[in-house]
Write a protein that holds these residues in place. Structure first.
Motif, PDB file in Angstrom:
ATOM      1  N   TYR A  21     -11.962   0.131 -13.975  1.00  0.00           N
ATOM      2  CA  TYR A  21     -12.474   1.568 -13.717  1.00  0.00           C
ATOM      3  C   TYR A  21     -12.550   2.417 -15.026  1.00  0.00           C
ATOM      4  CZ  TYR A  21     -11.155   0.444  -8.971  1.00  0.00           C
ATOM      5  OH  TYR A  21     -10.818  -0.088  -7.634  1.00  0.00           O
ATOM      6  N   HIS A  43     -20.240  -5.932  -4.048  1.00  0.00           N
ATOM      7  CA  HIS A  43     -18.719  -5.537  -4.626  1.00  0.00           C
ATOM      8  C   HIS A  43     -18.235  -6.657  -5.101  1.00  0.00           C
ATOM      9  CE1 HIS A  43     -14.957  -3.450  -5.191  1.00  0.00           C
ATOM     10  NE2 HIS A  43     -14.500  -4.331  -4.636  1.00  0.00           N
ATOM     11  N   ARG A  84     -17.580  -8.835  -9.332  1.00  0.00           N
ATOM     12  CA  ARG A  84     -16.142  -9.042  -9.968  1.00  0.00           C
ATOM     13  C   ARG A  84     -15.473 -10.035  -9.701  1.00  0.00           C
ATOM     14  NH1 ARG A  84     -15.099  -2.862  -9.296  1.00  0.00           N
ATOM     15  NH2 ARG A  84     -13.008  -3.405 -10.563  1.00  0.00           N
ATOM     16  N   VAL A 125     -14.143  -3.359   1.238  1.00  0.00           N
ATOM     17  CA  VAL A 125     -14.434  -3.476  -0.011  1.00  0.00           C
ATOM     18  C   VAL A 125     -13.031  -2.631  -0.757  1.00  0.00           C
ATOM     19  CG1 VAL A 125     -15.575  -1.799  -1.592  1.00  0.00           C
ATOM     20  CG2 VAL A 125     -16.889  -2.990   0.021  1.00  0.00           C
ATOM     21  N   PHE A 126     -12.552  -3.283  -1.457  1.00  0.00           N
ATOM     22  CA  PHE A 126     -11.268  -3.004  -2.388  1.00  0.00           C
ATOM     23  C   PHE A 126     -11.251  -3.820  -3.717  1.00  0.00           C
ATOM     24  CE2 PHE A 126     -10.055  -5.374   1.580  1.00  0.00           C
ATOM     25  CZ  PHE A 126      -9.450  -6.501   1.057  1.00  0.00           C
ATOM     26  N   THR A 127     -10.287  -3.467  -4.535  1.00  0.00           N
ATOM     27  CA  THR A 127     -10.372  -4.303  -5.787  1.00  0.00           C
ATOM     28  C   THR A 127      -8.953  -4.642  -6.152  1.00  0.00           C
ATOM     29  OG1 THR A 127     -10.018  -2.448  -7.134  1.00  0.00           O
ATOM     30  CG2 THR A 127     -12.180  -3.179  -6.883  1.00  0.00           C
ATOM     31  N   PRO A 168     -11.542  -7.670  -5.266  1.00  0.00           N
ATOM     32  CA  PRO A 168     -12.224  -8.258  -4.160  1.00  0.00           C
ATOM     33  C   PRO A 168     -11.424  -9.426  -3.173  1.00  0.00           C
ATOM     34  CG  PRO A 168     -13.437  -8.868  -5.635  1.00  0.00           C
ATOM     35  CD  PRO A 168     -12.330  -8.267  -6.557  1.00  0.00           C
ATOM     36  N   LYS A 206     -16.379   5.551   4.015  1.00  0.00           N
ATOM     37  CA  LYS A 206     -16.813   4.174   3.343  1.00  0.00           C
ATOM     38  C   LYS A 206     -18.651   4.674   3.416  1.00  0.00           C
ATOM     39  CE  LYS A 206     -13.544   1.228   3.026  1.00  0.00           C
ATOM     40  NZ  LYS A 206     -13.236   0.494   1.493  1.00  0.00           N
ATOM     41  N   SER A 259     -21.351   0.296  -5.142  1.00  0.00           N
ATOM     42  CA  SER A 259     -20.530   0.723  -6.293  1.00  0.00           C
ATOM     43  C   SER A 259     -20.059   2.364  -5.755  1.00  0.00           C
ATOM     44  CB  SER A 259     -21.198   0.773  -7.595  1.00  0.00           C
ATOM     45  OG  SER A 259     -22.044   2.007  -7.782  1.00  0.00           O
ATOM     46  N   ASN A 278     -13.104   2.549  -2.833  1.00  0.00           N
ATOM     47  CA  ASN A 278     -12.418   1.208  -3.017  1.00  0.00           C
ATOM     48  C   ASN A 278     -11.012   1.191  -2.069  1.00  0.00           C
ATOM     49  OD1 ASN A 278     -13.155  -0.255  -6.187  1.00  0.00           O
ATOM     50  ND2 ASN A 278     -14.434   0.474  -4.436  1.00  0.00           N
TER      51      ASN A 278
END
Ligand SMILES: [Zn+2]
Length: 463
Positions: free
Chosen positions: A156, A209, A213, A287-289, A291, A326, A334, A338
């Motif tokens: 980020y 997403h 990554r 969608v989260f990081t 992924p 969401k 993007s 997240n």
């Protein structure tokens, strides 16, 4: 002082499994022995046929957290109540230092968010975004306040990411003050270039997403974080490790005797990248990081938990509703906030997949969801075990009861479940928080504000 006796259960700790009764005086455990007769006036809880385990500790939650122009949907009341339903009696959430401000300002803001709301005990990590002039002194100040761990972001850029010099300075400080640095390890600079490229090519759907990554971006950052921690002479803890690539870096370091630690989360163990391809934008729910990864990463992570290359399971609970939240990223992945919900089902998911799935023992389960995070985050032996003198944070857990997870029946304040329709075996029945029954056979009997801020010690068990 109320007296409670939990009778006829099987007490399961990280070390042993014994048939024993647990006597509780006030908020503490007074005795753990077979055949205790109930003292006069004691409340008796019958635990026949069930496990009596230490309350779960979720070392990674984001309640009431601002992100991407919105705020995570659970606040400290709804989030900690949902945690309690699932057998989690302690969370460690994150205060965020805004750039250009002091860490104490952030601590005050997060204390206010929790005040009068928390239903279970909570600690805080501090997210460091800026060391400025006084940052290193601020870190010592936080340690004195019981905020004995810091999170830094390698992802980020322009929002939360800090450069390597900042990371190294912070690590070096913890080598002196004993705190633990938690790293969000992904190479954010590289990822941002890939994201911009994808958007320029008109690739806007949720699946991008995950595709922007790559696991190597995680592995590279894990490698760099551990290398910097070695140079600084400090331990490091990798949060939400998601891939085999990243796991290999942690294992390699640990094999050399480096104090590197890592957690993973149920979503990485049980879900995979295909979820992001769901039609009608529903992939956004996942969608989260970092992924979700291809399926073949899952068994590697389970092995990592079994073999202690991974030490902790937390949730990274950070819920954003499908409707309105969401949807902010409807035309641009993007811009999808997240995060995903999970604080309620960690114990059931890990017991079901891990113990019933034949991956590890019930003792290892207790270690992963309670004892190890207690030790790493300075709460042991007050939390994380069932022993004389420990807080009476106790879960009566039925290892053979089954439950189907659904948004219709869960208690998190969010309009979907990542595990909708999934059947799990191993269910929390009754929960005590410092001796008070807060979940009684599946019904909430706790109260908002009863949860206390935990002043944590420096990493009691990390070395
Ligand atoms: Zn997080």
């Amino acid at each position: 002082m109320p007296t409670t006796l939990v009778r006829n259960g099987t007490v399961v700790t990280a070390r042993e499994t014994t048939l024993a009764d647990v006597l509780i005086e006030g908020s503490r455990i007074e005795a753990v022995l077979p055949g205790i007769s109930p003292p006069p006036g004691a409340t008796v809880i019958d635990a026949t046929g069930t496990y009596v385990i230490p309350g779960g500790i979720d070392a990674h939650t984001h309640l009431d957290m601002p992100f991407g122009g919105t705020t995570s949907a659970d606040d400290f009341e709804t989030g900690t109540r949902a945690a309690a339903f699932g057998g989690t009696t302690t969370i460690v959430d994150f205060a965020i230092q805004a750039r250009g401000t002091r860490m104490r300002d952030a601590l005050d803001i997060w204390w206010k968010k929790a005040e009068g709301r928390a239903c279970v005990d909570y600690g805080l990590h501090m997210i460091v975004t800026d060391l400025g002039n006084a940052g290193l002194e601020d870190m010592d100040d936080m340690v004195r306040e019981g905020v004995a761990s810091f999170k830094l972001f390698m992802a980020y850029p322009n929002v939360l990411m800090v450069d390597d010099a900042t990371i190294f300075k912070a690590l070096s400080r913890t080598a002196k003050n004993g705190a633990l640095i938690c790293m969000h390890a992904e190479n954010g600079s590289v990822i941002d270039v890939i994201v911009a490229r994808a958007l320029a090519e008109g690739k806007t759907a949720p699946i991008y997403h995950a595709l922007t990554r790559p696991p190597r971006a995680e592995a590279e950052a894990v490698h760099r974080a551990i290398a910097m921690s070695e140079i600084a002479g400090a331990p490091v803890y990798i949060v939400h490790l998601s891939s085999e690539d990243a796991l290999n870096e942690v294992r390699e370091a640990r094999d050399r005797g480096v104090p590197a630690f890592a957690e993973t989360c149920p979503q990485y163990l049980l879900l995979s990248i295909e979820e992001l391809e769901r039609p009608n934008f529903e992939g956004a729910k996942y969608v989260f990081t970092p992924p979700l990864r291809p399926k073949e990463h899952q068994p590697k992570l389970w092995d990592g938990l079994r073999d202690d290359h991974l030490q902790v399971v937390s949730t990274d609970h950070c819920p954003f509703c499908f409707k309105e939240q969401k949807e902010l990223g409807k035309n641009d992945f993007s811009k999808i906030p997240n995060g995903g919900p999970g604080v309620e089902h960690r114990l059931s998911l890990i017991y079901s997949g891990g113990v019933h799935g034949g991956k590890f023992s019930a003792n290892r389960f207790v270690q992963l969801i309670s004892t190890a995070p207690a030790k790493l985050f300075g709460l042991y032996p007050r939390k994380g075990t069932i022993a004389v003198g420990s807080d009476a944070d106790i879960v009566i857990f039925d290892p053979n009861a089954e439950q189907v997870i659904s948004a219709k029946t869960h208690h998190m304040r969010i309009d979907y479940s990542m595990y909708e329709g999934m059947r799990v075996k191993g269910v929390t029945k009754t929960v005590l928080s410092r001796g008070r029954v807060i979940i009684d056979n599946g019904a909430f009997t706790g109260k908002p504000g009863a949860g206390e801020f935990l002043r944590r010690q420096t990493y009691s068990g990390a070395h």
